[in-house]
Write an enzyme that holds these catalytic residues in place. Structure first.
Site, short mmCIF file in Angstrom:
data_model
loop_
_atom_site.label_atom_id
_atom_site.label_comp_id
_atom_site.label_asym_id
_atom_site.label_seq_id
_atom_site.Cartn_x
_atom_site.Cartn_y
_atom_site.Cartn_z
NE ARG A 106 -4.07 1.88 0.65
CZ ARG A 106 -4.98 2.22 -0.26
NH1 ARG A 106 -4.87 1.82 -1.51
NH2 ARG A 106 -6.04 2.93 0.07
CB THR A 383 -9.15 -0.46 -8.34
OG1 THR A 383 -8.99 0.74 -7.61
CG2 THR A 383 -8.41 -1.57 -7.62
CB THR A 401 -5.82 0.81 -6.82
OG1 THR A 401 -6.67 1.89 -7.19
CG2 THR A 401 -5.21 1.12 -5.47
CG ASN A 403 -8.08 6.46 -5.02
OD1 ASN A 403 -8.98 5.64 -4.89
ND2 ASN A 403 -8.11 7.63 -4.44
CG ASP A 425 -8.43 5.36 -0.75
OD1 ASP A 425 -9.53 5.81 -1.08
OD2 ASP A 425 -7.91 4.37 -1.32
CB SER A 455 -12.52 -0.68 -0.01
OG SER A 455 -12.92 0.39 0.78
N GLY A 475 -13.57 -0.97 -7.43
CA GLY A 475 -14.85 -0.34 -7.10
C GLY A 475 -14.85 0.46 -5.82
N GLY A 476 -13.67 0.81 -5.30
CA GLY A 476 -13.64 1.61 -4.07
C GLY A 476 -14.38 0.89 -2.96
O1 DON Z 1 -7.82 1.29 -1.96
C1 DON Z 1 -8.99 1.58 -2.18
O2 DON Z 1 -9.91 1.17 -1.53
C2 DON Z 1 -9.32 2.50 -3.35
N1 DON Z 1 -8.22 3.36 -3.63
C3 DON Z 1 -9.70 1.66 -4.49
C4 DON Z 1 -10.13 2.50 -5.65
C5 DON Z 1 -10.98 1.77 -6.59
O3 DON Z 1 -11.29 0.64 -6.42
C6 DON Z 1 -11.46 2.54 -7.75
N2 DON Z 1 -12.11 1.63 -8.67
N3 DON Z 1 -12.95 1.41 -9.28
#
Ligand code: DON
Length: 573
Positions: A106, A383, A401, A403, A425, A455, A475-476
């Site tokens: 990360r 992502t 990702t 982001n 985030d 996430s 998908g965040g």
């Molecule tokens: O780490 C995370 O939770 C976010 N940065 C992920 C971002 C994400 O999945 C965007 N996608 N569709």
């Protein structure tokens, strides 16, 4: 078939005629609704060229760790909206001997980062500062995660795993329709974020499907990574270009920040589900694993199979479970090296049972302290998740990702790679929602060198102590509920992997207090029933892009890519 044979072991003539008739169906008919079937290995990713790179590595005798590294670097070229070398990656793996592990690549806040860095002098959030431009960038971790993983688990030479990505970058590749559109719709943001013309902006005409795109500068960076491992990225010429870019754009990442970055091996979180199954997922600083496991524990007490897929009672109950889990996420989850995350409490079945006792089967429980407005309309975020298995049964589940879609949109001058905007985030101010509408507080406040909460939920499911499923999604905040639904679709609704991935989805995250529902997912009668329980339903285009693999009882793998929601491909041999 086997089931049928056992069922019919009375050996009546009729029974054998029936078995024969089923067996003689054309293969295509028997396999209808199945994804890609393979015996020796499979890669399911968001781009066919990346999946192909992974499969070629498997064919050359590489194991699933090798194929994961190769696919990762290929995605950094062919899928730059999310594939990356300057973002984050979480990997959860299960070896065929049953060993499990995870690596946390990360990003972290720069050493000059601090709690109020995105606030004005009155303490208000400065719009978009954590999303666009150089301050939005976290110190990248994905390359170090790949290096460490290869050191511990890889079989083939490192350079052979990077070379296919270099070739793709130098030789160019054709854009799909979706990719061309995505580049066109990001044109203005690219121009705003970069002081110099970047090659992804085309002034003569819009990008079109079939256009060939090259990444010559990125190829040079990849060559340095090929030749020098982590130093090819975190030190030397690449680091010089990175820091020069920061200085020109008023960013704060230093050479020391890059040189000091370290991916961390962590113990995955796991919980049993209904005796036969074990769910294994990413621990903090992801919230994904813990939230998924809490949802699975909650699910044990409800007859989803009996109620049925996307039935109003099923949706209501899943929503109520999600409401409670996301409320926990907002308060308790953050970087475990900076904040004491109460993992044991959150994964204690007694805790989750007690917490879910307040679920009313006829009425929604309102989320308290609902913040103003909805999840901000996100034009596009990206992502990418991919799943890999090899012929020994080693399985890798990886989500990576930048982001946002193409991250911060900043491309390092002379380096040809895009930088993440992962600082968003963090909870940039207690109680203020980020781009995914997620709120947080102390646990996820910005501190120097701290990792922002994620996430991302790369996960593996075991059945009877053996590999069963490899799954994950972008998908965040919606990643968690997407992965949850895909697992439930297979285990409870008895879908194939492909059906489970194709199936319509919905999402609730406590705040804002509404259900996001994919268009066409539910009948009007179901909608009316949910509304009568107090739910607010917002229709949206698509939730997640899953790439998953299922091990079938006969030992074959079924790979499934999200064919209606992405250009992905599950390829095997
Ligand atoms: O780490 C995370 O939770 C976010 N940065 C992920 C971002 C994400 O999945 C965007 N996608 N569709």
């Amino acid at each position: 078939m086997l089931y049928l044979v056992i069922m019919l072991k009375k050996y009546t003539l009729f029974a054998w005629v029936l078995v024969f008739a089923v067996a003689c169906q054309p293969i295509s008919k028997q396999l209808e609704n199945r994804g890609t079937l393979a015996k020796n290995g499979l890669v399911s990713s968001a781009h066919p060229l990346a999946s192909q790179v992974g499969v070629e590595i498997l064919k050359k005798g590489g194991n699933a760790a090798d194929a994961t590294v190769a696919t990762f670097f290929a995605l950094s070229v062919v899928y730059p909206r999310a594939g990356n070398i300057a973002g984050s990656a979480f990997v959860v793996y299960r070896l065929d001997n049953g060993d499990i592990g995870s690596i946390d690549g990360r990003e972290k806040a720069p050493s000059k980062g601090h709690r109020d860095m995105f606030l004005d002098k009155d303490g208000n959030v400065i719009k978009d500062l954590s999303l666009i431009g150089h301050l939005a960038v976290g110190v990248p971790g994905s390359v170090d995660a790949m290096v460490e993983m290869h050191k511990k688990l890889g079989k083939l030479a490192w350079k052979d795993l990077i070379q296919p990505a270099i070739d793709l970058a130098n030789n160019g590749f054709k854009l799909t329709k979706r990719e061309a559109e995505s580049l066109n719709s990001t044109k203005e943001s690219f121009k705003k974020a970069n002081r110099y013309p970047i090659h992804l902006v085309r002034e003569d005409r819009p990008w079109q499907e079939g256009d060939i795109v090259f990444y010559k500068e990125l190829a040079k960076v990849l060559e340095r990574i090929r030749d020098n491992g982590r130093d090819g990225f975190y030190k030397g010429e690449t680091a010089d270009l990175f820091v020069r870019e920061m200085e020109k754009g008023k960013g704060i990442i230093t050479k020391e920040d890059l040189a000091n970055y370290k991916a961390i091996w962590r113990t995955p979180v796991k919980t049993p589900y209904k005796k036969d199954y074990q769910i294994i997922s990413m621990p903090p600083p992801s919230s994904g694993g813990i939230a998924l496991l809490q949802l699975m524990q909650g699910t044990e007490n409800y007859p989803f199979r009996k109620w049925g897929f996307l039935n109003s009672q099923t949706i209501h109950t899943m929503t109520e479970l999600e409401r409670r889990v996301y409320a926990d996420r907002a308060t308790h989850l953050g970087d475990p090296d900076f904040y004491k995350v109460p993992v044991e409490m959150l994964l204690n079945p007694a805790y989750n049972k007690k917490r879910n006792e307040s679920i009313n089967s006829n009425q929604k429980t309102p989320s308290t302290a609902i913040k103003e407005g909805n999840v901000r309309a996100i034009e596009s975020v990206e992502t990418t998740h991919f799943s890999v298995v090899d012929k020994e049964g080693n399985a890798f589940s990886i989500t990576t990702t930048l982001n946002g879609n193409f991250g911060s949109k900043v491309m390092v001058e002379g380096g040809g790679f895009l930088l993440n905007n992962e600082m968003d985030d963090f909870s940039v101010k207690a109680g203020v929602p980020n781009q995914f509408g997620a709120v947080g507080g102390e646990a996820n406040a910005i501190e120097a060198n701290k990792r922002m909460l994620s996430s991302m939920t790369p996960s593996i499911v075991e059945k009877n102590n053996d590999l069963f499923m490899v799954v994950g999604s972008p998908g965040g905040t919606t990643i968690i509920t997407t992965v949850y639904q895909v697992i439930i679709n297979v285990i409870e609704h008895q879908m194939t992997m492909q059906q489970a991935v194709n199936a319509k989805r919905f999402h609730h995250q406590w705040q804002p207090d509404l259900i996001l529902m994919e268009k066409g997912a539910i009948a009007d009668s179901v909608k009316i029933r949910l509304q009568s329980m107090g739910h607010v339903i917002n229709e949206i285009g698509g939730l997640g892009k899953v790439d998953a693999i299922l091990r079938l009882p006969n030992g074959m793998y079924e790979g499934a890519s999200d064919l209606t929601r992405s250009d992905g491909a599950a390829l095997g041999y």
